[in-house]
Design a protein around this motif. Structure first.
Motif: not given
Length: 528
Positions: A151-178
């Motif tokens: 789940i949003s980790l590299a194949p090494d299972e430790t390195t996290p990837y950032v999602s576009i939803a997280e970037l949107a939240k950090d940019a000041g946008m509201r974020v919803g998941i349905v």
């Protein structure tokens, strides 16, 4: 059958849009190459645990001024298990009565099928050609390949990837998941969680509570009491309200962080659309309420998953897949209505994470013929039949070794298959061969015993109740539909887009490119 009418009219205003584009082109020539991207965008504006801490992930939002430099309102629709065939089966079903009428339409286009920009994407995972939802979802959310189950980790299972939803939240946008499945399931999870296994539902639930996203809607949680604190306590501590009914959700005010949970069937998912009753909130309801809660001057990002398209295809239940595809399309129509109010600022992208079931329109036993109208006679999903109707029959018919009149009535009421009808006269009648298949499946379900070798039973029934999957197979075959698998397949999936930046989604590319194209349209730097 219930028809879905088209909501889009792309021809209206074409001349005006073309004239406006010409004016913009002159402005770009005068202002220099920095505005060229704006011109192009407007041209298509029609229990191993790794405890993720958001603070440990470096995110670079680097947002240009909106709305002129990027999509302000972004909808990302993911049909789990949905490829072109699932879409077209639904379209063919809507015009089933006309299939043999010369000159009549043979398919009614879905809302998503009418989008002006259409591409295709490959779906393979980092370590397997036929992907799974966690790996495919990570690609769609983060623009990176990973291994099956991550789940949003590299194949090494430790390195996290950032999602576009997280970037949107950090940019000041509201974020919803349905989602129509549990909100901690693989596809929704990849947008907010970072775990080495999709099965770590408790840890994923804690990630949800810590995400600071604004709205979660649809299914529930699979393991909310898996530790201390519970997911419920963590939600409360992080300022979320929980709405358990549609009325409660409608009373939530914008600006309030909300988790909205609908009426739940098995696995903490919403009911299949074919089983949903009128008072139950639909996927479209959760989408519409999400728009209401997320709409604000800084924009929003919302991901909506039609998750049970996949489950129905795993079970080879065409009618349930079709109904959930139509429910998914109805949710898309809510976004399209919003797009018409904000056409210069809205982007809608629709895709599937993979195909499921190897569904095809055409069956060896029916040749060039089909009879999709027979699917109208199915009244419940495989799930309702397997876990409600069949156990009730089984409990009251212990010792029955052959299909009796009571079961024949159940079969007729649930799937429209008539044991006593002549198949040469009545399309829903059963041939001798089909009756033999049903008797063998009936015995397997009643006794657990079979005269077949195990590998043959696996091909016949997969992981499902033998009598149920045999009923859906026979009905689907009579309709002119067939299956090759009880699992995912490796075919490419469609990518459909409309709105600001939609031109980016034309062509043939990889699923990792979908996330990167969305980020580009939003003017966010996805630097995984």
């Amino acid at each position: 059958m219930t028809k879905v009418t088209g909501w889009l009219n792309f021809n209206k205003g074409f001349v005006i849009a073309s004239a406006a584009l010409a004016i913009v082109a002159v402005a770009v020539m005068l202002s220099g190459p920095a505005d060229a991207d704006t011109l192009t965008a407007n041209s298509s504006d029609l229990s191993k645990s790794w405890n993720y801490q958001p603070a440990n992930v470096t995110r670079t939002a680097n947002v240009s001024n909106r709305p002129w430099m990027g999509a302000k309102y972004v909808f990302f629709f993911i049909g789990d298990g949905m490829a072109s065939v699932q879409m077209h089966a639904a379209e063919a079903y809507l015009e089933a009565e006309n299939h043999n009428v010369p000159g009549a339409p043979k398919a009614e286009l879905l809302t998503m099928s009418q989008f002006p920009v259409q591409g295709m994407a490959t779906t393979y995972a980092d370590n397997r050609f036929i992907t799974g939802s966690a790996a495919a979802g990570t690609a769609l959310a983060c623009g990176m390949k990973t291994s099956i189950g991550n789940i949003s980790l590299a194949p090494d299972e430790t390195t996290p990837y950032v999602s576009i939803a997280e970037l949107a939240k950090d940019a000041g946008m509201r974020v919803g998941i349905v989602s129509s499945v549990s909100i901690d399931h693989a596809t929704p999870a990849v947008f907010y969680a970072h775990q080495p296994s999709r099965s770590m539902y408790y840890e994923i639930g804690l990630d949800l509570a810590a995400s600071n996203f604004d709205y979660f809607g649809g299914g529930g949680f699979k393991n909310p009491e898996g530790g201390t604190p519970s997911v419920w306590d963590s939600l409360q501590a992080n300022g979320y309200v929980v709405a358990d009914t549609l009325q409660e959700l409608q009373n939530v005010q914008p600006g309030t962080k909300c988790v909205a949970i609908g009426d739940l069937a098995g696995s903490s998912a919403l009911y299949y659309e074919i089983d949903r009753t009128g008072e139950m909130a639909s996927l479209a309801d959760f989408t519409a309420e999400g728009i209401r809660l997320l709409d604000n001057p800084n924009g929003f990002f919302m991901m909506v998953e039609g998750g049970k398209i996949d489950w129905a295809c795993h079970a080879n239940d065409a009618r349930s897949s079709i109904d959930d595809t139509l429910a998914f399309d109805a949710a898309i129509a809510e976004a399209v209505a919003f797009y018409h109010e904000h056409p210069q600022e809205t982007l809608i992208v629709v895709t599937g994470d993979h195909e499921c079931g190897g569904m095809t329109i055409g069956f060896a036993g029916t040749g060039y013929a089909n009879a999709f109208e027979l699917l109208d006679n199915q009244t419940m999903s495989y799930e309702a039949f397997s876990y409600v109707t069949w156990p009730e029959y089984e409990d009251t018919h212990q010792g029955v070794v052959d299909i009796d009149d009571d079961f024949k009535t159940l079969m007729l009421n649930a799937f429209g298959l008539d044991w006593n009808a002549d198949p040469e006269i009545h399309p829903n009648g059963l041939t001798d061969y089909q009756k033999l298949r049903l008797e063998a499946a009936f015995d397997k379900s009643m006794t657990g015993e079979s005269q077949n070798p195990p590998d043959e039973d696996m091909l016949l029934y997969g992981y499902y109740e033998p009598i149920t999957v045999t009923l859906t197979h026979i009905l689907n075959e009579k309709a002119g539909l067939a299956w090759t698998s009880y699992s995912h397949t490796g075919v490419p999936v469609p990518v459909l887009a409309i709105g600001r930046g939609s031109y980016l989604f034309d062509g043939f590319y990889d699923n990792t490119d979908v996330a990167r194209k969305i980020a580009q349209a939003m003017r966010l730097n996805l630097n995984n």
